[in-house]
Scaffold this motif. Sequence first.
Motif, PDB file in Angstrom:
ATOM      1  N   SER A 190       0.832  -1.215   0.000  1.00 29.48           N
ATOM      2  CA  SER A 190       0.000   0.000   0.000  1.00 29.48           C
ATOM      3  C   SER A 190       0.862   1.260   0.000  1.00 29.48           C
ATOM      4  O   SER A 190       0.526   2.246  -0.662  1.00 29.48           O
ATOM      5  CB  SER A 190      -0.911   0.039   1.224  1.00 29.48           C
ATOM      6  OG  SER A 190      -1.814  -1.008   1.168  1.00 29.48           O
ATOM      7  N   ILE A 191       1.974   1.229   0.745  1.00 30.01           N
ATOM      8  CA  ILE A 191       2.862   2.410   0.759  1.00 30.01           C
ATOM      9  C   ILE A 191       3.418   2.619  -0.650  1.00 30.01           C
ATOM     10  O   ILE A 191       3.436   3.740  -1.175  1.00 30.01           O
ATOM     11  CB  ILE A 191       4.017   2.234   1.777  1.00 30.01           C
ATOM     12  CG1 ILE A 191       3.466   2.077   3.193  1.00 30.01           C
ATOM     13  CG2 ILE A 191       4.982   3.421   1.727  1.00 30.01           C
ATOM     14  CD1 ILE A 191       4.506   1.683   4.231  1.00 30.01           C
ATOM     15  N   ALA A 192       3.865   1.509  -1.258  1.00 33.89           N
ATOM     16  CA  ALA A 192       4.421   1.611  -2.614  1.00 33.89           C
ATOM     17  C   ALA A 192       3.351   2.095  -3.590  1.00 33.89           C
ATOM     18  O   ALA A 192       3.609   2.941  -4.448  1.00 33.89           O
ATOM     19  CB  ALA A 192       4.967   0.259  -3.043  1.00 33.89           C
ATOM     20  N   PHE A 193       2.138   1.587  -3.436  1.00 29.56           N
ATOM     21  CA  PHE A 193       1.025   1.983  -4.299  1.00 29.56           C
ATOM     22  C   PHE A 193       0.742   3.479  -4.148  1.00 29.56           C
ATOM     23  O   PHE A 193       0.573   4.196  -5.130  1.00 29.56           O
ATOM     24  CB  PHE A 193      -0.218   1.170  -3.916  1.00 29.56           C
ATOM     25  CG  PHE A 193      -1.449   1.536  -4.672  1.00 29.56           C
ATOM     26  CD1 PHE A 193      -1.760   0.920  -5.868  1.00 29.56           C
ATOM     27  CD2 PHE A 193      -2.318   2.510  -4.197  1.00 29.56           C
ATOM     28  CE1 PHE A 193      -2.892   1.268  -6.580  1.00 29.56           C
ATOM     29  CE2 PHE A 193      -3.445   2.867  -4.894  1.00 29.56           C
ATOM     30  CZ  PHE A 193      -3.744   2.236  -6.089  1.00 29.56           C
ATOM     31  N   PRO A 199       3.619  11.634  -9.565  1.00 29.06           N
ATOM     32  CA  PRO A 199       4.387  11.573 -10.828  1.00 29.06           C
ATOM     33  C   PRO A 199       5.866  11.266 -10.581  1.00 29.06           C
ATOM     34  O   PRO A 199       6.714  12.147 -10.683  1.00 29.06           O
ATOM     35  CB  PRO A 199       4.179  12.963 -11.446  1.00 29.06           C
ATOM     36  CG  PRO A 199       3.784  13.842 -10.329  1.00 29.06           C
ATOM     37  CD  PRO A 199       3.202  13.002  -9.246  1.00 29.06           C
ATOM     38  N   ILE A 200       6.146  10.046 -10.202  1.00 30.95           N
ATOM     39  CA  ILE A 200       7.534   9.630  -9.982  1.00 30.95           C
ATOM     40  C   ILE A 200       7.782   8.320 -10.729  1.00 30.95           C
ATOM     41  O   ILE A 200       6.856   7.662 -11.163  1.00 30.95           O
ATOM     42  CB  ILE A 200       7.869   9.439  -8.475  1.00 30.95           C
ATOM     43  CG1 ILE A 200       6.908   8.435  -7.824  1.00 30.95           C
ATOM     44  CG2 ILE A 200       7.854  10.748  -7.736  1.00 30.95           C
ATOM     45  CD1 ILE A 200       7.267   8.097  -6.389  1.00 30.95           C
ATOM     46  N   ALA A 205       9.116   4.811  -6.353  1.00 31.33           N
ATOM     47  CA  ALA A 205       8.021   4.405  -5.454  1.00 31.33           C
ATOM     48  C   ALA A 205       8.440   3.172  -4.650  1.00 31.33           C
ATOM     49  O   ALA A 205       8.191   3.088  -3.441  1.00 31.33           O
ATOM     50  CB  ALA A 205       6.763   4.119  -6.270  1.00 31.33           C
ATOM     51  N   THR A 206       9.099   2.232  -5.331  1.00 31.42           N
ATOM     52  CA  THR A 206       9.544   1.003  -4.654  1.00 31.42           C
ATOM     53  C   THR A 206      10.579   1.339  -3.586  1.00 31.42           C
ATOM     54  O   THR A 206      10.466   0.900  -2.430  1.00 31.42           O
ATOM     55  CB  THR A 206      10.169   0.041  -5.694  1.00 31.42           C
ATOM     56  OG1 THR A 206       9.184  -0.220  -6.686  1.00 31.42           O
ATOM     57  CG2 THR A 206      10.622  -1.251  -5.066  1.00 31.42           C
ATOM     58  N   ILE A 207      11.556   2.152  -3.975  1.00 31.49           N
ATOM     59  CA  ILE A 207      12.623   2.505  -3.028  1.00 31.49           C
ATOM     60  C   ILE A 207      12.045   3.314  -1.859  1.00 31.49           C
ATOM     61  O   ILE A 207      12.411   3.105  -0.704  1.00 31.49           O
ATOM     62  CB  ILE A 207      13.747   3.287  -3.752  1.00 31.49           C
ATOM     63  CG1 ILE A 207      14.440   2.343  -4.746  1.00 31.49           C
ATOM     64  CG2 ILE A 207      14.763   3.856  -2.766  1.00 31.49           C
ATOM     65  CD1 ILE A 207      15.335   3.023  -5.749  1.00 31.49           C
ATOM     66  N   GLY A 208      11.104   4.192  -2.167  1.00 33.26           N
ATOM     67  CA  GLY A 208      10.464   4.994  -1.124  1.00 33.26           C
ATOM     68  C   GLY A 208       9.783   4.109  -0.089  1.00 33.26           C
ATOM     69  O   GLY A 208       9.923   4.318   1.122  1.00 33.26           O
ATOM     70  N   ALA A 209       9.043   3.105  -0.585  1.00 33.94           N
ATOM     71  CA  ALA A 209       8.320   2.209   0.329  1.00 33.94           C
ATOM     72  C   ALA A 209       9.308   1.395   1.173  1.00 33.94           C
ATOM     73  O   ALA A 209       9.124   1.255   2.388  1.00 33.94           O
ATOM     74  CB  ALA A 209       7.422   1.271  -0.469  1.00 33.94           C
TER      75      ALA A 209
END
Lengths: 282, 297
Positions: A190-193, A199-200, A205-209
């Motif tokens: 959900s965090i990745a989603f 707009p990234i 998004a994966t690394i952020g999560a």
Amino acid sequence: MTLFFQQWRSELLKLFVRRRTYIGFVAFLALEVVIWLLFKFLNGEKRLAWFISRQGQSFEKYDSALTLAFILIGLSVLLLGAIYVSLVGGDIVAKENEDGHYRLLLVRPVSRVRLLGIKYLSCTLYTIVLIQFITWTAFLLGLLLKGWGGGFFLFTLDPPLMEFFDWREGLYRFFLSTLLASCSMTVISSIAFFLSCFPIKPAAATIGALTYFLIDRVVRETGFMEGYDQFLLTKHISSWVLTLKANIPWPVILRSLTVIVAVNASLFILGASFFQTRDLKS
Amino acid sequence: MALIEVCNLTKVWRAGKLALDNVSFELRQGEILGLLGHNGAGKSTTLGIILGMISANAGDVLVNGHSVKTDRAQALSSIGAIYEAAHFYDYLTGWQNLRVLCSLSGWWNESEVKKMLKLVGLEQRAHHLTKTYSHGMRQRLALAQALLPRPKCLLLDEPTDGLDPEGIREFRELVLRLRAEFGMTILLNSHLLSEVEQMCDRCVILKLGRKMYEGVVPSQKKKHDVFQLLTRDVSKAREVIESVGGTFDPVSHLVVLPPQQPAYELLRLLIEKTVRVDSWTAHKPTLEEFYLGMTAA
């Protein structure tokens, strides 16, 4: 409702027809075999025998498919679980934007929220299926090597726990705990989603999560948030282990599951609200 | 009757760049309307707003009376579109791609899909992965998806971009056939003047986000709709002509008469307003001549 399922089926077709979707499954299968080989050839069995006998139990009884499967699951999910789950979550919205697919999808009379809802359900389903795949393959590998029957010995660090169960109770606890683990892991996807709705790049998004997950974990380990750790997601994620306690603390587990559901819902609503206002143009 | 009404659209990008400035025009039932303009004129932005992909800062688009802003699903139910470059799922076949896209419209009819694939000449390759398709085949598949389920109106955003001359010709013939056989209304966004000249009934010319012209494609105008005016009082002439709804391009010296305005009346008005008219001749400009004049103005 039929229309929703039709659209969901199309989304699942897109997800499961891609080869890269299966990389996670293959990687976990390979990892399980590697962990088993390391366990066997680096004296893992001897150490386990020593450990079990120190508790006054018979190693022969607890050297079973369930005990081995639990070791394989624990290590594989710890090493790769979050990565693969956030990979799909990070990909599912941002990759479609990067590849320009929304220019085909969103010129159709379908709302963005509905489209995101379908995508969110798909990535949640992927998370559950992936964790269940790890569970079942580990169990089958255990059955292949140790056969049916015996006991179930488990040892975890987070939360600290050591239990012995007989085969029947062990089977129930093993599958119950992994089912809850599947549900708990949805919070990482959900965090990745959520990040993916901005707009990234999908990788961002994966690394952020993953970064969020790791920081949360590190903060918890350092004891910096002691007394306030109910605000840390990793505490709630690891609540699935509590189903392996001799007396299951259902209220604590339910509280954690409620937090996970609430966080999932909030992340979806926030992500969808932002996505709704985005201009989609190359 | 207008199928799509674009009403006073204004769009300013976050960086402060004005993309559209109070643009209005209409797409009438059964016509092919060309949307012309240089790169960055706002053509794709206009199309994006019509399709609800981009939000306007002001103004709205009505499709069959339904607002794209407030009733997007209903508004888009009668539209098929190719918006910017069509990027299909490479790991799916053409057929599967159509299935995924049609599911979003809540529609699937195998015989109709087969018919459309035959129409665009892809029936033999429908079950091949789209990554094996040439650019022309992808464009034809894009047209097929835009035609499913059969919409009343088709929005095409630079559909022949990157096609070879044969491909462009085939595509053009296909689009004209769609209008002739199915009575389809088409909005064609292009910067290929020859394409617009050959296909469109009317055109809208955009420049830097502003509408410069809306009307019949100049080369299709009757000889007495466009005149060439030679004068030294350029600004005064422009003021007078625009006050009655006509347009005057000081570079090409072309005057486009407003509807139902006899040429002699406009000429009399110019003389009355003391504009020095050196020459006034009927002219039939090419679209290129007209477009360059409009955009250079």
